[in-house]
Design a protein around this motif. Structure first.
Motif, PDB file in Angstrom:
ATOM      1  N   GLU A  85       2.521  -9.430  19.855  1.00 42.51           N
ATOM      2  CA  GLU A  85       1.922  -9.212  18.548  1.00 42.51           C
ATOM      3  C   GLU A  85       0.439  -8.879  18.636  1.00 42.51           C
ATOM      4  OE1 GLU A  85       2.779 -12.398  15.850  1.00 42.51           O
ATOM      5  OE2 GLU A  85       4.933 -12.356  16.256  1.00 42.51           O
ATOM      6  N   LEU A  86      -0.075  -8.732  19.856  1.00 45.39           N
ATOM      7  CA  LEU A  86      -1.485  -8.419  20.067  1.00 45.39           C
ATOM      8  C   LEU A  86      -1.628  -7.003  20.617  1.00 45.39           C
ATOM      9  CD1 LEU A  86      -2.610 -11.780  21.700  1.00 45.39           C
ATOM     10  CD2 LEU A  86      -3.384 -10.913  19.478  1.00 45.39           C
ATOM     11  N   PRO A  87      -2.767  -6.355  20.375  1.00 45.67           N
ATOM     12  CA  PRO A  87      -2.992  -5.025  20.961  1.00 45.67           C
ATOM     13  C   PRO A  87      -2.878  -5.092  22.481  1.00 45.67           C
ATOM     14  CG  PRO A  87      -4.679  -5.533  19.323  1.00 45.67           C
ATOM     15  CD  PRO A  87      -3.905  -6.794  19.546  1.00 45.67           C
ATOM     16  N   PRO A  88      -2.134  -4.158  23.094  1.00 46.72           N
ATOM     17  CA  PRO A  88      -1.940  -4.208  24.555  1.00 46.72           C
ATOM     18  C   PRO A  88      -3.234  -4.249  25.346  1.00 46.72           C
ATOM     19  CG  PRO A  88      -0.460  -2.608  23.543  1.00 46.72           C
ATOM     20  CD  PRO A  88      -1.396  -3.060  22.460  1.00 46.72           C
ATOM     21  N   GLN A  89      -4.282  -3.525  24.871  1.00 43.18           N
ATOM     22  CA  GLN A  89      -5.530  -3.502  25.634  1.00 43.18           C
ATOM     23  C   GLN A  89      -6.216  -4.860  25.618  1.00 43.18           C
ATOM     24  OE1 GLN A  89      -4.840  -1.891  22.820  1.00 43.18           O
ATOM     25  NE2 GLN A  89      -6.653  -1.179  21.729  1.00 43.18           N
ATOM     26  N   ILE A  90      -6.035  -5.629  24.547  1.00 38.47           N
ATOM     27  CA  ILE A  90      -6.619  -6.961  24.495  1.00 38.47           C
ATOM     28  C   ILE A  90      -5.821  -7.919  25.363  1.00 38.47           C
ATOM     29  CG2 ILE A  90      -7.076  -8.925  22.963  1.00 38.47           C
ATOM     30  CD1 ILE A  90      -7.855  -6.953  20.802  1.00 38.47           C
ATOM     31  N   VAL A  91      -4.490  -7.794  25.345  1.00 37.05           N
ATOM     32  CA  VAL A  91      -3.657  -8.638  26.206  1.00 37.05           C
ATOM     33  C   VAL A  91      -4.040  -8.433  27.662  1.00 37.05           C
ATOM     34  CG1 VAL A  91      -1.310  -9.052  27.020  1.00 37.05           C
ATOM     35  CG2 VAL A  91      -1.728  -8.686  24.583  1.00 37.05           C
ATOM     36  N   GLU A  92      -4.168  -7.181  28.072  1.00 37.89           N
ATOM     37  CA  GLU A  92      -4.531  -6.873  29.457  1.00 37.89           C
ATOM     38  C   GLU A  92      -5.883  -7.483  29.818  1.00 37.89           C
ATOM     39  OE1 GLU A  92      -5.377  -2.950  32.280  1.00 37.89           O
ATOM     40  OE2 GLU A  92      -4.593  -2.713  30.255  1.00 37.89           O
ATOM     41  N   LEU A  93      -6.811  -7.443  28.881  1.00 34.33           N
ATOM     42  CA  LEU A  93      -8.158  -7.949  29.141  1.00 34.33           C
ATOM     43  C   LEU A  93      -8.160  -9.461  29.313  1.00 34.33           C
ATOM     44  CD1 LEU A  93     -11.073  -6.723  29.238  1.00 34.33           C
ATOM     45  CD2 LEU A  93     -11.311  -7.477  26.876  1.00 34.33           C
ATOM     46  N   SER A 113     -14.168 -12.862  27.660  1.00 36.30           N
ATOM     47  CA  SER A 113     -13.874 -11.484  28.063  1.00 36.30           C
ATOM     48  C   SER A 113     -15.112 -10.603  28.020  1.00 36.30           C
ATOM     49  CB  SER A 113     -12.801 -10.897  27.146  1.00 36.30           C
ATOM     50  OG  SER A 113     -13.362 -10.588  25.874  1.00 36.30           O
ATOM     51  N   GLU A 114     -14.983  -9.450  28.644  1.00 30.14           N
ATOM     52  CA  GLU A 114     -15.952  -8.387  28.451  1.00 30.14           C
ATOM     53  C   GLU A 114     -15.875  -7.920  26.990  1.00 30.14           C
ATOM     54  OE1 GLU A 114     -18.121  -7.212  30.488  1.00 30.14           O
ATOM     55  OE2 GLU A 114     -17.485  -8.145  32.366  1.00 30.14           O
ATOM     56  N   PRO A 115     -16.951  -7.342  26.461  1.00 33.80           N
ATOM     57  CA  PRO A 115     -16.897  -6.838  25.078  1.00 33.80           C
ATOM     58  C   PRO A 115     -15.810  -5.784  24.904  1.00 33.80           C
ATOM     59  CG  PRO A 115     -19.158  -6.911  25.877  1.00 33.80           C
ATOM     60  CD  PRO A 115     -18.283  -7.164  27.068  1.00 33.80           C
ATOM     61  N   VAL A 116     -15.142  -5.837  23.758  1.00 32.66           N
ATOM     62  CA  VAL A 116     -14.099  -4.879  23.398  1.00 32.66           C
ATOM     63  C   VAL A 116     -14.607  -4.086  22.198  1.00 32.66           C
ATOM     64  CG1 VAL A 116     -11.721  -4.552  22.642  1.00 32.66           C
ATOM     65  CG2 VAL A 116     -12.292  -6.444  24.187  1.00 32.66           C
ATOM     66  N   THR A 117     -14.631  -2.757  22.317  1.00 28.62           N
ATOM     67  CA  THR A 117     -15.066  -1.914  21.216  1.00 28.62           C
ATOM     68  C   THR A 117     -13.888  -1.622  20.301  1.00 28.62           C
ATOM     69  OG1 THR A 117     -16.763  -0.886  22.589  1.00 28.62           O
ATOM     70  CG2 THR A 117     -16.143   0.263  20.566  1.00 28.62           C
ATOM     71  N   LEU A 118     -13.990  -2.069  19.050  1.00 28.45           N
ATOM     72  CA  LEU A 118     -12.989  -1.817  18.026  1.00 28.45           C
ATOM     73  C   LEU A 118     -13.591  -0.874  16.986  1.00 28.45           C
ATOM     74  CD1 LEU A 118     -11.894  -5.538  17.471  1.00 28.45           C
ATOM     75  CD2 LEU A 118     -10.755  -3.853  18.912  1.00 28.45           C
ATOM     76  N   PRO A 119     -12.767  -0.278  16.123  1.00 25.47           N
ATOM     77  CA  PRO A 119     -13.346   0.502  15.026  1.00 25.47           C
ATOM     78  C   PRO A 119     -14.267  -0.364  14.166  1.00 25.47           C
ATOM     79  CG  PRO A 119     -11.015   0.991  15.256  1.00 25.47           C
ATOM     80  CD  PRO A 119     -11.301  -0.173  16.169  1.00 25.47           C
ATOM     81  N   ASP A 174       1.263   0.742  18.545  1.00 24.41           N
ATOM     82  CA  ASP A 174       0.749   1.951  17.898  1.00 24.41           C
ATOM     83  C   ASP A 174      -0.321   1.664  16.850  1.00 24.41           C
ATOM     84  OD1 ASP A 174       2.406   3.605  19.372  1.00 24.41           O
ATOM     85  OD2 ASP A 174       4.056   3.461  17.941  1.00 24.41           O
ATOM     86  N   LEU A 175      -0.624   0.400  16.616  1.00 26.19           N
ATOM     87  CA  LEU A 175      -1.610   0.043  15.596  1.00 26.19           C
ATOM     88  C   LEU A 175      -3.025   0.216  16.120  1.00 26.19           C
ATOM     89  CD1 LEU A 175      -0.088  -3.320  14.295  1.00 26.19           C
ATOM     90  CD2 LEU A 175      -0.125  -1.153  13.063  1.00 26.19           C
ATOM     91  N   PRO A 176      -3.984   0.565  15.248  1.00 26.85           N
ATOM     92  CA  PRO A 176      -5.393   0.459  15.636  1.00 26.85           C
ATOM     93  C   PRO A 176      -5.693  -0.977  16.055  1.00 26.85           C
ATOM     94  CG  PRO A 176      -5.167   1.636  13.559  1.00 26.85           C
ATOM     95  CD  PRO A 176      -3.817   1.056  13.865  1.00 26.85           C
ATOM     96  N   ALA A 177      -6.553  -1.142  17.037  1.00 23.98           N
ATOM     97  CA  ALA A 177      -6.781  -2.473  17.610  1.00 23.98           C
ATOM     98  C   ALA A 177      -7.288  -3.471  16.579  1.00 23.98           C
ATOM     99  CB  ALA A 177      -7.762  -2.378  18.772  1.00 23.98           C
ATOM    100  N   ASP A 178      -8.188  -3.038  15.669  1.00 23.60           N
ATOM    101  CA  ASP A 178      -8.720  -3.984  14.688  1.00 23.60           C
ATOM    102  C   ASP A 178      -7.649  -4.421  13.710  1.00 23.60           C
ATOM    103  OD1 ASP A 178      -8.606  -1.418  13.607  1.00 23.60           O
ATOM    104  OD2 ASP A 178     -10.397  -1.670  12.367  1.00 23.60           O
TER     105      ASP A 178
END
Length: 409
Positions: free
Chosen positions: A234-242, A252-258, A332-336
């Motif tokens: 239920e989380l954005p894949p890029q955040i899960v990986e991080l 974590s390192e900073p994550v750039t979201l919209p 497929d969702l935007p990360a934010d």
């Protein structure tokens, strides 16, 4: 802002396709400090220049790639040089036709032609050569990996059966996270710097909670940024990986979201013994004027809603663009949007997101497993092969890094 430039920002997901590109820019002798040709890193017999760093960093920022753009740029360019040496060793080269096709493929996923994509990048200061090398050498790296590992493994029918039963997304874990969301208006560099500072300073859960209460714009700020247990599906894949790369208590390192920069603290990980297919969500976005009393207005409107369908009555007479109801898989969702929806139950809402000067009333309509038509076993086999190759490629690059002589001036 042109239509082409606006479409550029839809290209975020393309980074996963060309995850480990490498450049073939000519090596230049180091110039004086401050010059674009200043050497920032030496890898074996090759160098990375300041110009390449600045170009890659800007390119990643335009694509809204998660993480610290500077760190990600250096990581990518380091991989570039290591992989380039291997490609030269095996005599791998792209034809002009293959390069052109690769650039068109990359641009098409942002609904642009390669020429339109290059024009949009140019308006933001990214050269055509930066895009050319990024896209083309990404294709070359894929050929290198496939050539090295082709025939070294097979995907069995049993593995395909397990993938069908368990879904195509890793649902084997649940994460206990804390979040800190820094709002961004314009260039995210200032908030990126603050996020990096907080990451370096925070060493405890209490420290993260205090920082979240002070800086975070998320509704979780009052709870010190603490989120409930959330399945990875239920989380954005890029955040899960991080966050899976972190240990408990690490940030974590900073994550750039919209319109935002985020950092996450991993508090705990637990095994999720349930098996479920990929998660699909239906949600509504209703744009509200971002006035001082918008939170009160949102709360009042929510009392009039029994379901997302009732929002159509609220939007009667307003421009069609003010209300959007969509049904998408989580990946497929935007990360934010994905991050906020992960915290909601059906019927609940969030107002944490702003867009174009408006406050987004984000409501979760429903959540459930994705159900498709007939199962394409060969398509699943290709997905499993791709995953296996990705893991092998990561190990390959780690091997190259360990053998390389790397230094900075």
């Amino acid at each position: 802002m042109t239509t082409a430039f606006s479409q550029l920002f839809r290209a975020t997901a393309l980074m996963a396709t060309l995850a480990a590109p490498f450049a073939t820019l000519p090596q230049s002798a180091a110039a004086q400090d401050g010059s674009p040709f200043q050497v920032v890193m030496r890898i074996n017999d090759s160098v990375i220049t300041r110009y390449e760093m600045d170009q890659r960093k800007l390119f990643l920022k335009l694509l809204r790639v998660p993480g610290d753009p500077e760190a990600e740029a250096m990581k990518g360019l380091l991989q570039d040089r290591l992989a380039a040496a291997q490609a030269k060793r095996f005599g791998l080269r792209l034809t002009k036709e293959q390069l052109a096709a690769g650039m068109e493929e990359f641009a098409a996923r942002a609904d642009l032609t390669a020429a339109e994509f290059v024009e949009a990048l140019g308006q933001a200061g990214v050269s055509m050569e930066t895009f050319r090398d990024f896209a083309g050498n990404g294709l070359l790296w894929r050929e290198l990996v496939r050539g090295r590992y082709a025939g070294s493994f097979t995907i069995s029918e049993a593995e395909i059966d397990r993938a069908i039963v368990g879904g195509t997304v890793n649902t084997g874990m649940q994460l206990l996270l804390s979040e800190l969301i820094l709002p961004v208006e314009g260039d995210p560099e200032e908030q990126q710097a603050l996020a990096r500072q907080l990451r370096d300073e925070i060493t405890t859960e209490d420290g993260f909670a205090a920082a979240a209460r002070r800086y975070s714009a998320s509704p979780s700020a009052g709870r010190g940024g603490r989120l409930d247990w959330t399945p990875t599906s239920e989380l954005p894949p890029q955040i899960v990986e991080l966050v899976l790369a972190l240990g408990p208590g690490q940030v974590s390192e900073p994550v750039t979201l919209p319109n935002a920069v985020a950092v996450f603290q991993l508090r705990d990980v637990a095994e999720d013994t349930s098996t479920a297919p990929e998660v699909q969500v239906e949600y509504a976005e209703f744009l509200m004027p971002n006035t001082p009393d918008v939170q009160a207005q949102a709360a009042a409107m929510h009392t009039r809603l029994d379901s997302c369908k009732d929002l159509f009555a609220e939007a009667r007479g307003l421009p069609e663009s003010q209300l959007k109801v969509e049904n998408r898989t989580v990946r497929d969702l935007p990360a934010d949007v994905a991050l906020q929806l992960a915290q909601l139950d059906p019927g609940e809402y969030s107002t944490a997101i702003t867009r174009g000067g408006a406050r987004v009333f984000l409501m979760l309509c429903g959540r459930g497993p994705k159900i498709d038509g007939p199962i394409d076993r060969e398509a699943i086999r290709e997905q499993l092969i791709s995953r296996r190759l990705t893991l092998l490629a990561e190990a390959y690059l780690e091997e190259l890094r360990s053998e390389a002589i790397i230094s900075t001036p």
